[in-house]
Design a protein around this motif. Structure first.
Motif: not given
Length: 307
Positions: A278-307
């Protein structure tokens, strides 16, 4: 506001108790099993000393059987032993029977223990009332010399010698019940002390020919087992030796407790492995959520205007 130096209450006190309870579930039955087994070994030392003293100077195993048979019959009273060990349904131990006597089942239990202490294989045998199929009497089958069977009854000091030497066993009597009648007839001639034996066993309440080491009529499951095993083993099924732990209450309880120890250990291993998974599954799911958040932070919609 929490003042400096204040001790915070434990947040999850029950979780701290769980490891202790899990350890106790393994250690407690193991300790109790060890105590029962040590007590059983102490009883067996007393039994072995009695057997050696009774058969001192005897070299023929069959004579040793007869010596113990006669001593149990003459020295111990025949009555139900109510001492018991922990549970009355388990009956008295062989050491308790040695101290205060017992009924046919008790005396057979004692004789089996005495013979086994001398390395003579023996097992209790039950005979059954033909009207009810319930156990009505208990005696013993010993094997003093290899495969030679010797049926003896410690309650009445009965044995069944062959005319040409040796003794009859359980299977012999099952095949020819007249062996019992001939022996009882000769016992009546030999002396009046056997009159009670003859009067009892000439009644059809507990015929020897129905003898069996196990009660195959106890329920549907034993009857089904007998039906399945009889084609493979034949009449030998009725002479299977009973395990020693079934005849000694202390050893039986020690066996139960040891089994409980293994079950508790298996459950604890399962819980531990499940928690790790269960702990291993929880860590894997946490890592997956963290990775998805990191990818979403780099999308064009998240970049400042003018870049």
């Amino acid at each position: 506001m929490i003042m400096a130096g204040t001790t915070l209450p434990q947040r999850y006190p029950r979780r701290r108790m769980i490891p202790a309870l899990r350890s106790a579930s393994i250690l407690l039955p193991l300790v109790l099993a060890s105590i029962c087994y040590c007590s059983f070994r102490a009883d067996q030392a007393q039994i072995a000393q009695y057997a050696r003293r009774t058969t001192s100077g005897m070299h023929d195993p069959a004579n040793r059987v007869l010596a113990l048979l006669w001593r149990i019959h003459t020295e111990l009273p025949t009555r139900h032993n109510t001492a018991g060990f922990l549970l009355p349904s388990l009956g008295a131990t062989s050491a308790q029977v040695l101290q205060s006597g017992g009924d046919c089942a008790d005396k057979s239990r004692l004789l089996v223990a005495l013979l086994r202490s001398l390395n003579i294989p023996a097992s209790p045998v039950m005979s059954f009332d033909p009207r009810t199929n319930r156990p009505a009497h208990t005696f013993v089958e010993a094997r003093p010399t290899g495969m030679q069977a010797m049926l003896v009854d410690p309650t009445y000091a009965l044995s069944f010698p062959r005319p040409d030497g040796g003794y009859y066993g359980l299977l012999d009597i099952r095949r020819d019940p007249a062996i019992v009648d001939r022996q009882l007839a000769s016992s009546r001639v030999e002396g009046p002390e056997y009159r009670a034996v003859s009067d009892y066993y000439l009644r059809p309440a507990a015929p020897y020919e129905s003898g069996s080491t196990f009660n195959w009529n106890r329920g549907a499951l034993p009857r089904a087992a007998r039906s399945a095993l009889f084609p493979l083993f034949g009449e030998r099924l009725y002479t299977w030796p009973r395990p020693i732990f079934l005849e000694e209450p202390k050893l039986l309880i020690a066996t139960w407790l040891l089994a409980a120890t293994f079950v508790a250990a298996a459950v604890n291993v399962f819980i531990t492995l499940r928690g790790m998974w269960s702990r291993a599954e929880f860590r894997r799911s946490s890592d997956s959520v963290s990775s998805s958040k990191s990818v979403s932070a780099l999308t064009p919609e998240a970049l400042p205007e003018g870049l």
